[in-house]
Design a protein around this motif. Structure first.
Motif, mmCIF file in Angstrom:
data_model
loop_
_atom_site.group_PDB
_atom_site.id
_atom_site.type_symbol
_atom_site.label_atom_id
_atom_site.label_comp_id
_atom_site.label_asym_id
_atom_site.label_seq_id
_atom_site.Cartn_x
_atom_site.Cartn_y
_atom_site.Cartn_z
ATOM 1 N N GLU A 134 12.085 -2.799 3.696
ATOM 2 C CA GLU A 134 13.283 -3.938 3.170
ATOM 3 C C GLU A 134 13.067 -4.509 1.932
ATOM 4 N N ALA A 135 12.112 -5.416 2.288
ATOM 5 C CA ALA A 135 11.608 -6.447 0.958
ATOM 6 C C ALA A 135 11.621 -5.521 -0.105
ATOM 7 N N CYS A 136 10.722 -4.491 -0.053
ATOM 8 C CA CYS A 136 10.400 -3.740 -1.374
ATOM 9 C C CYS A 136 11.726 -2.742 -1.775
ATOM 10 N N GLU A 137 12.690 -2.678 -0.991
ATOM 11 C CA GLU A 137 13.764 -1.754 -1.242
ATOM 12 C C GLU A 137 13.549 -0.367 -1.391
ATOM 13 N N THR A 138 12.517 0.036 -0.407
ATOM 14 C CA THR A 138 11.985 1.233 -0.152
ATOM 15 C C THR A 138 11.999 1.879 1.266
ATOM 16 N N SER A 139 11.323 2.946 1.529
ATOM 17 C CA SER A 139 11.152 3.309 2.889
ATOM 18 C C SER A 139 9.846 3.073 3.641
ATOM 19 N N THR A 140 9.808 3.133 4.852
ATOM 20 C CA THR A 140 8.830 2.873 5.512
ATOM 21 C C THR A 140 7.641 4.165 5.124
ATOM 22 N N ALA A 141 8.237 5.147 4.988
ATOM 23 C CA ALA A 141 7.167 6.252 4.568
ATOM 24 C C ALA A 141 6.580 6.001 3.309
ATOM 25 N N ALA A 142 7.119 5.265 2.400
ATOM 26 C CA ALA A 142 6.492 4.881 1.258
ATOM 27 C C ALA A 142 5.444 3.803 1.222
ATOM 28 N N ILE A 143 5.675 3.085 2.321
ATOM 29 C CA ILE A 143 4.670 1.855 2.786
ATOM 30 C C ILE A 143 3.449 2.642 3.392
ATOM 31 N N HIS A 144 3.765 3.375 4.309
ATOM 32 C CA HIS A 144 2.617 4.287 5.024
ATOM 33 C C HIS A 144 1.804 5.085 3.926
ATOM 34 N N TYR A 145 2.606 5.448 2.838
ATOM 35 C CA TYR A 145 1.876 6.551 1.931
ATOM 36 C C TYR A 145 0.817 5.726 1.297
ATOM 37 N N HIS A 146 1.080 4.522 0.860
ATOM 38 C CA HIS A 146 -0.011 3.646 0.290
ATOM 39 C C HIS A 146 -0.813 2.972 1.173
ATOM 40 N N PHE A 147 -0.206 2.477 2.315
ATOM 41 C CA PHE A 147 -1.348 1.631 3.286
ATOM 42 C C PHE A 147 -0.913 2.232 4.861
ATOM 43 N N PRO A 148 -1.782 3.212 5.385
ATOM 44 C CA PRO A 148 -1.538 3.942 6.613
ATOM 45 C C PRO A 148 -1.094 2.947 7.682
ATOM 46 N N GLY A 149 -1.791 1.850 7.693
ATOM 47 C CA GLY A 149 -1.857 1.102 8.904
ATOM 48 C C GLY A 149 -1.761 -0.422 8.588
ATOM 49 N N ARG A 150 -1.595 -1.180 9.760
ATOM 50 C CA ARG A 150 -1.540 -2.657 9.644
ATOM 51 C C ARG A 150 -2.948 -3.224 9.053
ATOM 52 N N ALA A 151 -4.085 -2.449 9.354
ATOM 53 C CA ALA A 151 -5.295 -2.836 8.921
ATOM 54 C C ALA A 151 -5.419 -2.850 7.561
ATOM 55 N N GLU A 152 -5.081 -1.720 6.919
ATOM 56 C CA GLU A 152 -5.182 -1.671 5.706
ATOM 57 C C GLU A 152 -4.407 -2.671 4.780
ATOM 58 N N LEU A 153 -2.915 -2.823 5.313
ATOM 59 C CA LEU A 153 -2.375 -3.866 4.731
ATOM 60 C C LEU A 153 -2.914 -5.072 4.923
ATOM 61 N N LEU A 154 -3.547 -5.596 5.827
ATOM 62 C CA LEU A 154 -4.085 -6.888 6.016
ATOM 63 C C LEU A 154 -5.261 -7.060 4.967
ATOM 64 N N GLU A 155 -5.915 -5.969 4.989
ATOM 65 C CA GLU A 155 -7.163 -6.221 3.890
ATOM 66 C C GLU A 155 -6.755 -6.199 2.775
ATOM 67 N N ALA A 156 -5.637 -5.301 2.306
ATOM 68 C CA ALA A 156 -5.170 -5.446 0.856
ATOM 69 C C ALA A 156 -4.532 -7.012 0.672
ATOM 70 N N ALA A 157 -3.958 -7.544 1.773
ATOM 71 C CA ALA A 157 -3.202 -8.818 1.584
ATOM 72 C C ALA A 157 -4.436 -9.942 1.258
ATOM 73 N N ILE A 158 -5.483 -10.037 1.933
ATOM 74 C CA ILE A 158 -6.631 -10.801 1.897
ATOM 75 C C ILE A 158 -7.128 -10.693 0.367
ATOM 76 N N ARG A 159 -7.580 -9.287 0.183
ATOM 77 C CA ARG A 159 -7.970 -8.977 -1.136
ATOM 78 C C ARG A 159 -7.091 -9.461 -2.501
ATOM 79 N N TRP A 160 -5.932 -9.141 -2.287
ATOM 80 C CA TRP A 160 -4.912 -9.839 -3.373
ATOM 81 C C TRP A 160 -4.870 -11.180 -3.432
ATOM 82 N N CYS A 161 -5.140 -11.873 -2.318
ATOM 83 C CA CYS A 161 -5.173 -13.520 -2.090
ATOM 84 C C CYS A 161 -6.459 -13.973 -2.874
#
Length: 312
Positions: A134-161
């Motif tokens: 919702e924040a990205c104005e896209t679909s959940t499928a698009a989120i999973h397309y780039h980051f399949p799970g919460r672990a990948e999202l968390l790692e990406a968030a850490i790396r970005w920070c």
């Protein structure tokens, strides 16, 4: 190319790696900068390009986004002879959800930025993929397309920070007069006085808890703090050489100072005014008492424990 059950792409003859190299060349940035854009560990990118590691499907999706090419082309199943002349994605999202305009920095970076913001506001475990979509104005499928799970999202968030923090430190200290001024600049960057600094600290606090439970996140945490303490130790070492700091053990002094920063920052955030911890309440500014107390305490520590005493 076939996709394996482990979500890593077989690349026996190096075709995928060659196409990724072509994309990086067409984008026109360094390999490290490209890794930052796709929120990927630079060493993993290097190993994948060298053939000792296979790209995951999600990594190739982010590479396709950054290079503005079709992921099918990267996999060898699309037409086209070159990265830029090959098939484009066209719709901007997975699952046929057309995007009216490409987000700044590409979809993966937008997802990570919004994930970081939502973690700061609510905590990682309270953030749902649907919230990020919702924040990205896209679909959940698009989120999973780039980051399949919460672990990948968390790692990406850490790396970005981590990348953002490193870039800010480099920019802030580039014109420091001496090591003492450089250390003061580094300390100032750690004070949670602005909404951005407060947001990053709230994310770090959430990630510390995850690091205690997750081996992968814990290793990222260890790597970041090793880098951060080395930076501080190097500044202290230069200060000793310049005569602005007394003779101390740089490594131990850096450990002491960074631990003090962490503890004081946690206290400053814990005493932040409710309900808005990020200081974004319309028409108001966040209280600076905790932040100013933290700054005063840290500068006093540097003065008493590190600063060279004037000759009698």
């Amino acid at each position: 190319m076939q996709q394996e059950s482990s979500s890593r792409v077989a690349d026996a003859v190096g075709d995928v790696s060659a196409r990724v190299r072509q994309v990086i060349g067409e984008v026109g940035c360094s390999q490290r900068e490209f890794a930052r854009r796709i929120v990927m560990d630079p060493s993993k990118l290097s190993r994948s390009l060298g053939g000792s590691r296979r790209f995951t499907v999600a990594e190739l999706a982010r590479i396709a986004d950054a290079g503005d090419v079709d992921a099918a082309w990267l996999l060898g199943s699309g037409a086209g002879a070159g990265a830029r002349s090959g098939p484009r994605r066209g719709n901007g999202d997975a699952g046929g959800n057309a995007a009216s305009a490409a987000p700044e920095g590409g979809r993966p970076l937008q997802i990570v930025r919004e994930t970081v913001r939502l973690i700061a506001e609510s905590g990682f475990h309270a953030v749902r993929v649907s919230d990020i979509a919702e924040a990205c104005e896209t679909s959940t499928a698009a989120i999973h397309y780039h980051f399949p799970g919460r672990a990948e999202l968390l790692e990406a968030a850490i790396r970005w920070c981590m990348d953002e923090d490193t870039a800010r430190r480099a920019a802030r200290t580039a014109e420091a007069r001496d090591a003492a001024d450089e250390l003061r600049q580094l300390i100032d960057l750690q004070i949670p006085s602005s909404p951005q600094q407060r947001r990053q600290w709230l994310v770090w606090l959430d990630l510390w808890a995850e690091a205690a439970r997750s081996t992968a996140v814990g290793q990222l945490h260890v790597d970041y703090y090793r880098q951060w303490r080395t930076t501080v130790a190097d500044v202290i070492r230069r200060g000793i050489t310049q005569g602005v700091f007394r003779e101390v053990d740089p490594e131990f002094a850096a450990l002491h100072l960074t631990a003090l920063i962490d503890g004081l920052a946690a206290q400053a955030l814990a005493t932040a005014p409710a309900p808005d911890r990020l200081g974004a309440r319309p028409g108001t500014e966040p209280q600076a008492d905790g932040a100013e107390t933290m700054r005063t305490a840290l500068l006093a520590h540097v003065e008493t424990e590190l600063a060279a005493k004037p000759a009698p």
